[in-house]
Design a protein around this motif. Sequence first.
Motif, PDB file in Angstrom:
ATOM      1  N   SER A  11       0.739  -1.297  -0.225  1.00  0.00           N
ATOM      2  CA  SER A  11       0.042  -0.316  -0.052  1.00  0.00           C
ATOM      3  C   SER A  11       0.758   1.199   0.044  1.00  0.00           C
ATOM      4  O   SER A  11       0.432   2.502  -0.436  1.00  0.00           O
ATOM      5  N   LEU A  12       2.266   1.264   0.264  1.00  0.00           N
ATOM      6  CA  LEU A  12       2.398   2.379   0.510  1.00  0.00           C
ATOM      7  C   LEU A  12       3.383   2.444  -0.456  1.00  0.00           C
ATOM      8  O   LEU A  12       3.600   3.758  -1.076  1.00  0.00           O
ATOM      9  N   ALA A  56       2.958   1.922  -3.467  1.00  0.00           N
ATOM     10  CA  ALA A  56       1.140   2.038  -4.500  1.00  0.00           C
ATOM     11  C   ALA A  56       1.099   4.077  -4.570  1.00  0.00           C
ATOM     12  O   ALA A  56       0.730   4.341  -4.455  1.00  0.00           O
ATOM     13  N   LEU A  57       1.086   4.049  -2.916  1.00  0.00           N
ATOM     14  CA  LEU A  57       0.958   5.299  -2.895  1.00  0.00           C
ATOM     15  C   LEU A  57       2.359   6.483  -3.268  1.00  0.00           C
ATOM     16  O   LEU A  57       1.766   7.317  -3.457  1.00  0.00           O
ATOM     17  N   SER A  97      -2.766   1.593  -4.075  1.00  0.00           N
ATOM     18  CA  SER A  97      -3.071   1.660  -2.193  1.00  0.00           C
ATOM     19  C   SER A  97      -4.161   0.716  -1.540  1.00  0.00           C
ATOM     20  O   SER A  97      -3.581   0.452  -0.754  1.00  0.00           O
ATOM     21  N   LEU A 138      -6.255   7.547   3.886  1.00  0.00           N
ATOM     22  CA  LEU A 138      -5.016   7.471   2.824  1.00  0.00           C
ATOM     23  C   LEU A 138      -6.350   8.678   1.777  1.00  0.00           C
ATOM     24  O   LEU A 138      -5.462   9.432   0.833  1.00  0.00           O
TER      25      LEU A 138
END
Length: 265
Positions: free
Chosen positions: A188-189, A191-192, A200, A224
């Motif tokens: 997720s991080l 992708a962010l 994410s 997010l």
Amino acid sequence: MEKSLTQALEAVDEQKQYATLVGKSRDALEKKNFDDAEQAAKQALLLKPEAAETRQLLVDIEDSRAAASREEKLALLQDIINHALDEGDIEKAQETFVLLNNENPEESIVSHFGTLITSKEMELEKQNSFEKYFSLAKSAYEQGELMEGLAAVEQALQIDPEHADAQNLMRLMQFEREQKIEELRQESLDALAKNDLDGSKEALAKLRDYGVSEADVDAAIADLERRQAADLLPLTVETTPADAKIRILNIGPAYVPEMKLGAGS
């Protein structure tokens, strides 16, 4: 006179034979040699057919033989039940218990074996339940279904908390679950960092599959979205001088709490 003496001697001899035979019969009866006891008693009865003592002795022999036969049968039935329980054959143990009951044994014997059979039934039921859940846990783990495996092994350990193999499987699956959760958080991080909000969020959503609560996942996704909104909607205000302080009033677009203010020139 001579004839009377002979008869008297014969009577004495007969009495001795009779007493010897009766004694022999009683000794054999005491040792539970029923055939020998019966044979000696019948020989004594031939010498004195009118002797009530000998007739009663024959009755006692038959009674003792019947009692011994019953005791032998009871012992055999008890041995069969014990062996069946050792083998885990509850059905045979129950069938033999019925036969034992039909012999009208002492209440203590009935109670003892009734308790043994009930305890063994419970033990086998517990063992079967454990094996069912443990087998499900191993199968789920082999198929990569960690959460199903964890649920099954937890059920198994509730039945047998000290089972070493189940404990080891539990620790292994818990470790892999935590590892997977950490991988998804990192995904997720990553992708962010690439401004891939959807990617994410998708990574965070997968946390539900590994036991992370809906509330925690929803909160992470909402966080997010707030951060992304702050990044996508910067507010630039031109000021003179550039480091002047300003106050935000009711202006559009709608203010997001994490919105960054960019200094103007």
